[in-house]
Design a protein around this motif. Structure first.
Motif, PDB file in Angstrom:
ATOM      1  N   ILE A 248      43.510  32.569  37.605  1.00 38.25           N
ATOM      2  CA  ILE A 248      43.676  33.672  38.671  1.00 38.25           C
ATOM      3  C   ILE A 248      43.946  32.996  39.954  1.00 38.25           C
ATOM      4  O   ILE A 248      44.847  33.790  40.443  1.00 38.25           O
ATOM      5  N   ASP A 249      43.853  31.703  40.370  1.00 38.16           N
ATOM      6  CA  ASP A 249      44.274  31.285  41.467  1.00 38.16           C
ATOM      7  C   ASP A 249      45.972  30.839  41.456  1.00 38.16           C
ATOM      8  O   ASP A 249      46.648  30.827  42.415  1.00 38.16           O
ATOM      9  N   LEU A 250      46.063  30.484  39.871  1.00 33.07           N
ATOM     10  CA  LEU A 250      47.601  30.374  39.811  1.00 33.07           C
ATOM     11  C   LEU A 250      48.443  31.604  40.199  1.00 33.07           C
ATOM     12  O   LEU A 250      49.418  31.608  40.894  1.00 33.07           O
ATOM     13  N   ALA A 251      47.742  32.605  39.592  1.00 34.17           N
ATOM     14  CA  ALA A 251      48.491  33.898  39.911  1.00 34.17           C
ATOM     15  C   ALA A 251      48.626  34.427  41.236  1.00 34.17           C
ATOM     16  O   ALA A 251      49.669  34.719  42.001  1.00 34.17           O
ATOM     17  N   LYS A 252      47.561  34.107  41.917  1.00 32.29           N
ATOM     18  CA  LYS A 252      47.681  34.338  43.468  1.00 32.29           C
ATOM     19  C   LYS A 252      48.537  33.555  44.327  1.00 32.29           C
ATOM     20  O   LYS A 252      49.399  33.809  44.967  1.00 32.29           O
ATOM     21  N   LYS A 253      48.696  32.459  44.066  1.00 31.89           N
ATOM     22  CA  LYS A 253      49.525  31.325  44.303  1.00 31.89           C
ATOM     23  C   LYS A 253      51.105  31.697  44.374  1.00 31.89           C
ATOM     24  O   LYS A 253      51.805  31.779  45.050  1.00 31.89           O
ATOM     25  N   ILE A 254      51.379  32.223  42.863  1.00 31.48           N
ATOM     26  CA  ILE A 254      52.548  32.532  42.514  1.00 31.48           C
ATOM     27  C   ILE A 254      53.029  33.753  43.397  1.00 31.48           C
ATOM     28  O   ILE A 254      54.252  33.762  43.612  1.00 31.48           O
ATOM     29  N   ILE A 255      52.235  34.702  43.387  1.00 30.67           N
ATOM     30  CA  ILE A 255      52.352  35.902  44.150  1.00 30.67           C
ATOM     31  C   ILE A 255      52.835  35.604  45.738  1.00 30.67           C
ATOM     32  O   ILE A 255      53.833  36.106  46.095  1.00 30.67           O
ATOM     33  N   GLN A 256      51.944  34.683  46.271  1.00 28.25           N
ATOM     34  CA  GLN A 256      52.089  34.530  47.550  1.00 28.25           C
ATOM     35  C   GLN A 256      53.491  33.655  47.958  1.00 28.25           C
ATOM     36  O   GLN A 256      54.501  33.894  48.649  1.00 28.25           O
ATOM     37  N   LEU A 257      53.973  32.656  46.768  1.00 28.27           N
ATOM     38  CA  LEU A 257      55.016  31.942  46.894  1.00 28.27           C
ATOM     39  C   LEU A 257      56.381  32.556  46.871  1.00 28.27           C
ATOM     40  O   LEU A 257      57.387  32.139  47.357  1.00 28.27           O
ATOM     41  N   SER A 258      56.109  33.549  46.208  1.00 28.64           N
ATOM     42  CA  SER A 258      57.432  34.455  45.813  1.00 28.64           C
ATOM     43  C   SER A 258      57.398  35.578  46.493  1.00 28.64           C
ATOM     44  O   SER A 258      58.410  36.476  46.133  1.00 28.64           O
ATOM     45  N   ASN A 259      56.645  35.789  47.591  1.00 25.09           N
ATOM     46  CA  ASN A 259      56.722  36.983  48.163  1.00 25.09           C
ATOM     47  C   ASN A 259      56.481  38.371  47.534  1.00 25.09           C
ATOM     48  O   ASN A 259      57.230  39.192  47.751  1.00 25.09           O
ATOM     49  N   SER A 260      55.772  38.371  46.581  1.00 26.20           N
ATOM     50  CA  SER A 260      55.732  39.583  45.551  1.00 26.20           C
ATOM     51  C   SER A 260      54.654  40.661  46.048  1.00 26.20           C
ATOM     52  O   SER A 260      53.640  40.168  46.643  1.00 26.20           O
ATOM     53  N   LYS A 261      55.097  41.689  45.224  1.00 30.00           N
ATOM     54  CA  LYS A 261      53.977  42.815  45.797  1.00 30.00           C
ATOM     55  C   LYS A 261      53.366  43.078  44.372  1.00 30.00           C
ATOM     56  O   LYS A 261      52.641  44.130  44.268  1.00 30.00           O
ATOM     57  N   SER A 262      53.225  42.185  43.460  1.00 28.20           N
ATOM     58  CA  SER A 262      52.665  42.392  42.011  1.00 28.20           C
ATOM     59  C   SER A 262      51.321  42.427  42.390  1.00 28.20           C
ATOM     60  O   SER A 262      50.623  41.889  43.125  1.00 28.20           O
ATOM     61  N   LYS A 263      50.698  43.211  41.415  1.00 28.38           N
ATOM     62  CA  LYS A 263      49.114  43.416  41.284  1.00 28.38           C
ATOM     63  C   LYS A 263      48.821  42.365  40.089  1.00 28.38           C
ATOM     64  O   LYS A 263      49.453  42.549  39.192  1.00 28.38           O
ATOM     65  N   ILE A 264      47.281  42.059  40.029  1.00 29.46           N
ATOM     66  CA  ILE A 264      46.925  41.505  39.008  1.00 29.46           C
ATOM     67  C   ILE A 264      46.160  42.115  38.222  1.00 29.46           C
ATOM     68  O   ILE A 264      45.398  43.022  38.367  1.00 29.46           O
ATOM     69  N   VAL A 265      46.388  42.068  36.859  1.00 32.12           N
ATOM     70  CA  VAL A 265      45.744  43.031  35.851  1.00 32.12           C
ATOM     71  C   VAL A 265      45.171  42.045  34.608  1.00 32.12           C
ATOM     72  O   VAL A 265      45.535  40.909  34.629  1.00 32.12           O
ATOM     73  N   PHE A 266      43.917  42.400  34.029  1.00 31.99           N
ATOM     74  CA  PHE A 266      43.381  41.835  33.188  1.00 31.99           C
ATOM     75  C   PHE A 266      43.346  42.160  31.804  1.00 31.99           C
ATOM     76  O   PHE A 266      43.044  43.300  31.710  1.00 31.99           O
ATOM     77  N   LYS A 267      43.818  41.445  30.815  1.00 37.80           N
ATOM     78  CA  LYS A 267      43.984  41.751  29.281  1.00 37.80           C
ATOM     79  C   LYS A 267      42.992  41.079  28.601  1.00 37.80           C
ATOM     80  O   LYS A 267      42.183  39.901  29.110  1.00 37.80           O
ATOM     81  N   PRO A 268      42.625  41.303  27.240  1.00 42.03           N
ATOM     82  CA  PRO A 268      41.569  40.666  26.507  1.00 42.03           C
ATOM     83  C   PRO A 268      42.102  39.246  26.366  1.00 42.03           C
ATOM     84  O   PRO A 268      43.177  38.949  26.246  1.00 42.03           O
ATOM     85  N   PRO A 269      40.863  38.499  26.573  1.00 38.51           N
ATOM     86  CA  PRO A 269      41.223  37.031  26.115  1.00 38.51           C
ATOM     87  C   PRO A 269      41.938  36.780  24.976  1.00 38.51           C
ATOM     88  O   PRO A 269      41.676  37.262  23.938  1.00 38.51           O
ATOM     89  N   LEU A 270      42.649  35.418  24.908  1.00 38.55           N
ATOM     90  CA  LEU A 270      43.263  35.147  23.562  1.00 38.55           C
ATOM     91  C   LEU A 270      42.238  34.160  22.631  1.00 38.55           C
ATOM     92  O   LEU A 270      41.386  33.814  23.485  1.00 38.55           O
ATOM     93  N   GLU A 271      42.524  34.327  21.505  1.00 40.12           N
ATOM     94  CA  GLU A 271      41.528  33.888  20.700  1.00 40.12           C
ATOM     95  C   GLU A 271      41.693  32.334  20.589  1.00 40.12           C
ATOM     96  O   GLU A 271      42.651  31.588  20.742  1.00 40.12           O
ATOM     97  N   ASP A 272      40.112  31.561  20.835  1.00 38.90           N
ATOM     98  CA  ASP A 272      40.249  30.226  21.002  1.00 38.90           C
ATOM     99  C   ASP A 272      40.982  29.579  22.133  1.00 38.90           C
ATOM    100  O   ASP A 272      41.359  28.214  22.098  1.00 38.90           O
ATOM    101  N   ASP A 273      41.118  30.430  23.158  1.00 35.61           N
ATOM    102  CA  ASP A 273      41.781  29.684  24.590  1.00 35.61           C
ATOM    103  C   ASP A 273      40.786  28.878  25.414  1.00 35.61           C
ATOM    104  O   ASP A 273      39.976  29.119  25.375  1.00 35.61           O
ATOM    105  N   PRO A 274      41.450  27.384  25.227  1.00 36.20           N
ATOM    106  CA  PRO A 274      40.659  26.498  26.072  1.00 36.20           C
ATOM    107  C   PRO A 274      40.210  26.819  27.325  1.00 36.20           C
ATOM    108  O   PRO A 274      40.887  27.831  28.203  1.00 36.20           O
TER     109      PRO A 274
END
Ligand code: NAD
Ligand code: UDP
Length: 314
Positions: A248-274
């Protein structure tokens, strides 16, 4: 010195070829373009010290030339890719590893294997050091990759113990940078591409899972050192950047560094995602005096610039 790189048309393989060429090596590269691209090596084809062979390494390898180092890097690396090609992923890490090890034995060559932090699975130990055995689901969907890489590591050690092949295993943690495919499914190209288009940023799960991202130039420097240093027979090295970050912090950092207007949305977790991943790099620091130099902010800026450039032409 002559070297063989499998997976040379991929993200890491193509940078490795550039590095070894710039250090005066003669480079033979193999690739079947399963997940690689012609463009990644087009600029190398003019170099008289580079020779490309379009080949699937699950087949017997014969090259009539002295070879000093074999680097086995062929293998889909993004979860989206290896889940698209589960059997090919297992073949390249079984038959492909067997053939390249047999080739190294015949040539009396040093052998470098591209392993992965995935062999630690969903780790119960933080950060992960080389002596940790991991926590892997042997029949989960990701097992086509993590179990296959574990099998490859076991085969490397068998060739080392039985035939005294000079092997070195590199456990690579998440690496990123220019030349990644925009649609390869890995988190950084996904987020950057979404941010640049001001589309929703898709987080799988709650975003509290962590990764530690290493910029490609740092990784290449480490692999080069591991490859050319004497007296590392049978050694295993974690290579990565220990700067751990929540997705989530990576997403916020990328939005900030690229001056983006994107919003963050949450999808179901991937199976066995570490849930957490962070390398302990004290071994490579102490033995080879290597540590990453490029911060996440700086590396992300380079990557955003690259994606901005190539995305304009798609
Ligand atoms: P990539 O998908 O960009 O490159 C892999 C290359 O291997 C591609 O060019 C593909 O066409 C080629 N290939 C696949 N199967 C082949 C076969 N049977 N014969 C010949 N060529 C074949 O992936 P990458 O990110 O460059 O990863 C390279 C290596 O590093 C892989 O072994 C991967 O498991 C390992 N690794 C990468 C990362 C990372 O963050 N990029 C992390 C851990 C480990
Ligand atoms: N991820 C995400 N959204 C995406 C792509 C990935 O939230 O669009 C998450 C994924 O669930 C994982 C992390 O980012 O927790 C890293 O995923 P990636 O595929 O880059 O690498 P790996 O899982 O192999 O470390």
């Amino acid at each position: 010195m002559n070297i063989l790189i499998t997976g040379v048309a991929g993200f890491i393989g193509s940078y490795l070829a550039e590095k070894f060429l710039s250090e005066g090596f003669y480079v033979i590269g193999l690739d079947n373009f399963l997940t690689g691209k012609q463009e990644n090596i087009a600029h190398l084809l003019k170099n008289k010290n580079f020779h490309f062979i379009h080949y699937n390494v699950v087949n017997y390898i014969y090259i009539d030339k002295k070879i000093d180092i074999v680097l086995h890097f062929a293998c889909p690396a993004s979860p989206v890719d290896y889940l698209n090609y589960p059997i090919q992923t297992m073949k390249v890490n079984s038959l492909g590893t067997l053939n390249t090890l047999g080739f190294a034995k015949a040539k009396k060559a040093r052998y470098i294997f591209a392993s992965t932090s995935e062999i630690y699975g969903n780790p119960e130990k933080h950060p992960q050091s080389e002596d940790y055995f991991g926590n892997v689901n042997p029949v989960g969907i990701r097992s086509v990759y993590d179990e296959a890489k574990r099998f490859s590591e076991a085969m490397c050690m068998a060739y080392h113990r039985e035939h005294n092949i000079d092997i070195r295993i590199v456990r690579i943690f998440n690496t990123y940078g220019p030349r990644m495919r925009l649609n390869d499914g890995r988190v950084i190209p996904n987020f950057v591409y979404q941010a640049l288009k001001n589309e929703d940023i898709t987080i799988y799960g709650d975003g509290n899972q962590t990764r530690s991202f290493c910029y490609i130039d740092d990784l290449i420097e480490a692999i080069y050192k591991i490859s050319i240093t004497d007296n590392l027979n049978g050694e295993i090295f974690n290579v990565g950047n220990p700067q751990e970050i929540k997705i989530i912090d990576l997403a916020k950092k990328i939005i900030q560094l690229s001056n983006s207007k994107s919003k963050i949305v949450f999808k179901p977790p991937l199976e066995d995602d570490p849930k957490r991943r962070c390398p302990d790099i004290s071994k490579i620091k102490n033995k080879l005096n290597w540590e990453p130099k490029i911060s996440l902010d700086k590396g992300l800026k380079f990557t955003i610039d690259y994606i901005q450039k190539v995305a304009n032409y798609e």
